[in-house]
Design a protein around this motif. Structure first.
Motif, mmCIF file in Angstrom:
data_model
loop_
_atom_site.group_PDB
_atom_site.id
_atom_site.type_symbol
_atom_site.label_atom_id
_atom_site.label_comp_id
_atom_site.label_asym_id
_atom_site.label_seq_id
_atom_site.Cartn_x
_atom_site.Cartn_y
_atom_site.Cartn_z
ATOM 1 N N GLU A 228 54.610 34.432 17.058
ATOM 2 C CA GLU A 228 55.476 35.419 16.621
ATOM 3 C C GLU A 228 56.215 34.497 15.505
ATOM 4 O O GLU A 228 56.921 33.382 15.695
ATOM 5 N N ILE A 229 56.411 34.980 14.297
ATOM 6 C CA ILE A 229 57.210 34.443 13.304
ATOM 7 C C ILE A 229 58.156 35.346 12.689
ATOM 8 O O ILE A 229 57.972 36.310 12.321
ATOM 9 N N LYS A 230 59.461 34.832 12.895
ATOM 10 C CA LYS A 230 60.523 35.674 12.358
ATOM 11 C C LYS A 230 61.489 34.749 11.715
ATOM 12 O O LYS A 230 61.674 33.739 11.641
ATOM 13 N N ASP A 231 61.843 35.770 10.762
ATOM 14 C CA ASP A 231 62.568 35.096 9.731
ATOM 15 C C ASP A 231 64.067 35.945 9.443
ATOM 16 O O ASP A 231 64.227 36.801 10.275
ATOM 17 N N THR A 232 64.949 35.437 8.697
ATOM 18 C CA THR A 232 66.203 36.089 8.367
ATOM 19 C C THR A 232 66.343 36.476 7.035
ATOM 20 O O THR A 232 67.254 36.408 6.420
ATOM 21 N N GLY A 233 65.059 36.938 6.742
ATOM 22 C CA GLY A 233 65.058 37.253 4.942
ATOM 23 C C GLY A 233 65.442 38.574 4.926
ATOM 24 O O GLY A 233 66.158 39.310 5.706
ATOM 25 N N PRO A 234 65.255 39.283 3.665
ATOM 26 C CA PRO A 234 65.593 40.556 3.240
ATOM 27 C C PRO A 234 65.266 41.675 4.253
ATOM 28 O O PRO A 234 65.667 42.718 4.049
ATOM 29 N N GLY A 235 64.215 41.553 4.866
ATOM 30 C CA GLY A 235 63.600 42.573 5.504
ATOM 31 C C GLY A 235 62.710 43.519 4.913
ATOM 32 O O GLY A 235 62.655 43.351 3.499
#
Length: 560
Positions: free
Chosen positions: A343-350
């Motif tokens: 699972e690769i989760k980011d806090t980017g723009p979506g």
């Protein structure tokens, strides 16, 4: 032109002759060699009707031409004499019990002379109710009639002949399309190979020189410029590698190369790289590894690493604040089978819903709102195709302004292995930066590009090797024949003599050096050809210092 002494009737042209002839020619069958499937039909027709001659006859502008001619040597006769020219005017089976008594065929040379057509029965070969191309016909040299069963079977064989004509045409077209596609694929492959080679050579100098400059004490602002240059070069290199990868995956030229490997080691390298990369961007990289350190995985290591790196690099690229979290755990389905969950989760723009639907399409260049970064649109396509090969899957959860989560499942084989103290010691030595030789190595660097030689010399400088240089193939071969070397780095495409020729010429030579192929020719088939010529190691340009040292460590272990 038939003489007036032949009191016979020439068949008129069908009303749809202008449509019939193009339909016949579109089959691309006229004047082709005999084919077994049609010869079997005519042989069977002769046996069923108990006649000496059976033909698959096709009528063009001026002749009737026989695709199959059972019992007859001729391949064609004039259309003006053809019984089949009459047969294609009707709807069903055309029968002439005795041609000598039929006004249409009296004094026809085909009746009075060989092959003495007295009895004729022909079933029109129609693509539809209107377009009649010719006939399946049976011929005898004496008067006769057909039984109802024979007429019915001739009718069925005629319908089968039409299907064979259509099937043959479809296969021919498929063959043409396949050959055309193969040519296009080969042209694309050659183009990619040429571009790869032409880009890799200058990249080797650019990346190598930027690394050499970094080792000099310079002002931080200058070093930042060097880093920008290196980063730009690495982006180009990744684009070249991705282009080759997607090409192989699309051609099914990529095959799974399963092997046992240590998952923990792959994750350690990933963690080290992206921790440094995210620090530069002032965001955090967090690794949650729930897989035991002693777990070994059986799968395609390179493809799994490609999935890890492409998804993580994508997340880091589009995240400007917050963090990127990489989580991995192993679901054990049996004692030796499992599913690797990533699972690769980011806090980017979506990602918006409409973009998410086409996210894994090739060349879909996704640039979120407010981002100035873009890419080739190949990375996610490679992830998707690689996972399909491994029977894995990827799903995306995302909403605009809320970041994205990529969830991957890969079925694998696994085993747990205790790590011995001996193995730990070996790994400790393996991780040391430089290889250790018991004596200085005599090394030849042969490359017509001076900058490439400088880059390689700079990588080898800490090892205190005795280095000799050469700039062309002829001198290189002479030097290798007259002097002994421990290791030789040979550029493949040197003027004067090709690197593979030099390697082949060294076969069987006493104290032959360990050969490194240094090249921008990096397509898999090129690599295989080069290694088959006698090279032990393949070193693609631009050179990776870490890979070079790993190879040299292997040599040091083998040749202390």
């Amino acid at each position: 032109m038939i003489s007036s002494k032949f009191r016979m009737l020439i068949a008129p042209l069908p009303k749809n002759e202008t449509a019939r002839l193009p339909a016949l020619k579109s089959l691309e069958i006229l004047d082709t060699p005999e084919e077994e499937m049609f010869d079997e039909v005519t042989k069977l027709a002769s046996m069923i009707c108990n006649v000496p001659i059976s033909l698959v006859s096709l009528v063009d502008e001026s002749r009737q031409w026989f695709k199959s001619h059972h019992g007859l040597n001729a391949r064609e006769t004039p259309r003006s004499l053809a019984f089949c020219a009459h047969a294609i005017l009707g709807e069903g089976l055309f029968v002439v019990p005795n041609a000598k008594e039929d006004i249409r065929f009296k004094n026809n040379p085909l009746v009075d002379e060989a092959p003495n057509v007295i009895f004729y029965a022909g079933f029109p070969l129609a693509l539809d109710d209107q377009i009649k191309l010719g006939t399946l016909c049976v011929i005898d040299n004496k008067p006769r009639e057909l039984t109802n069963d024979q007429m019915q079977m001739l009718h069925l064989l005629g319908k089968q002949t039409i299907r064979l004509l259509q099937m043959r045409n479809a296969n021919e077209r498929l063959g043409i399309e396949k050959r055309s596609a193969e040519k296009a694929t080969a042209a694309k492959r050659d183009f990619i190979a040429a571009i790869s080679h032409d880009i890799r050579n200058p990249l080797n100098s650019l990346l190598g020189m930027s690394e050499m400059i970094r080792e000099i004490e310079l002002h931080p602002s200058v070093l930042s410029y060097v880093d920008h240059v290196r980063n730009a070069g690495e982006v180009i290199l990744h684009l070249v590698n991705d282009t080759i990868e997607i090409s192989r995956l699309e051609e099914n030229g990529s095959v799974l190369k399963n092997e046992w490997f240590e998952l923990h080691q792959c994750l350690h390298i990933l963690d080290s790289f992206f921790t440094a990369e995210t620090k530069r961007k002032k965001i955090d990289f967090i690794l949650h590894n729930k897989v035991n350190q002693n777990v070994f995985v059986y799968s395609d290591k390179r493809k799994i690493e490609k999935v890890f790196w492409n998804l993580t690099a994508n997340a880091v690229k589009f995240t400007n604040k917050g963090n990127v979290t990489f989580s991995v755990h192993l679901e054990n389905t049996t004692e030796d089978k499992g599913i690797l969950h990533i699972e690769i989760k980011d806090t980017g723009p979506g990602i918006s819903p409409e973009v998410k639907d086409r996210l894994f399409q090739k060349y879909n260049e996704f640039v979120p709102e407010g981002c100035v970064i873009s890419g080739s649109g190949l990375g996610l396509s490679i992830v998707k195709l690689s996972l399909e090969e491994m029977k894995g899957e990827v799903n995306v959860e995302s909403a605009l302004g809320q970041g994205s989560t990529f969830k991957v499942k890969i079925p694998i084989l696994w085993k747990s292995e205790e790590v011995s103290s001996e193995k730990l010691e070996k790994e400790r030595k393996h991780k040391s930066k430089f290889p250790t030789f018991s004596k200085p190595q005599r090394v030849l660097i042969a490359d017509d590009n001076e900058l490439n030689r400088k880059v390689l010399k700079s990588y080898l400088k800490p090892l205190h090797f005795e280095i000799v240089e050469s700039s062309n193939g002829v001198d290189t071969e002479k030097i290798l024949n007259e002097s002994n070397f421990d290791i030789a780095f040979l550029d493949i495409e040197m003027p004067g003599k090709h690197g593979t020729e030099i390697a082949k010429g060294l076969e069987g030579k006493p104290d032959r050096p360990v050969l490194f192929a240094c090249t921008g020719l990096c397509m898999p088939e090129e690599k295989n050809h080069i290694l088959a010529s006698g090279f032990e190691y393949f070193m693609p340009k631009p050179y990776l210092k870490e890979d070079l040292y790993l190879h040299l460590k292997e040599i040091a272990d083998r040749r202390p």
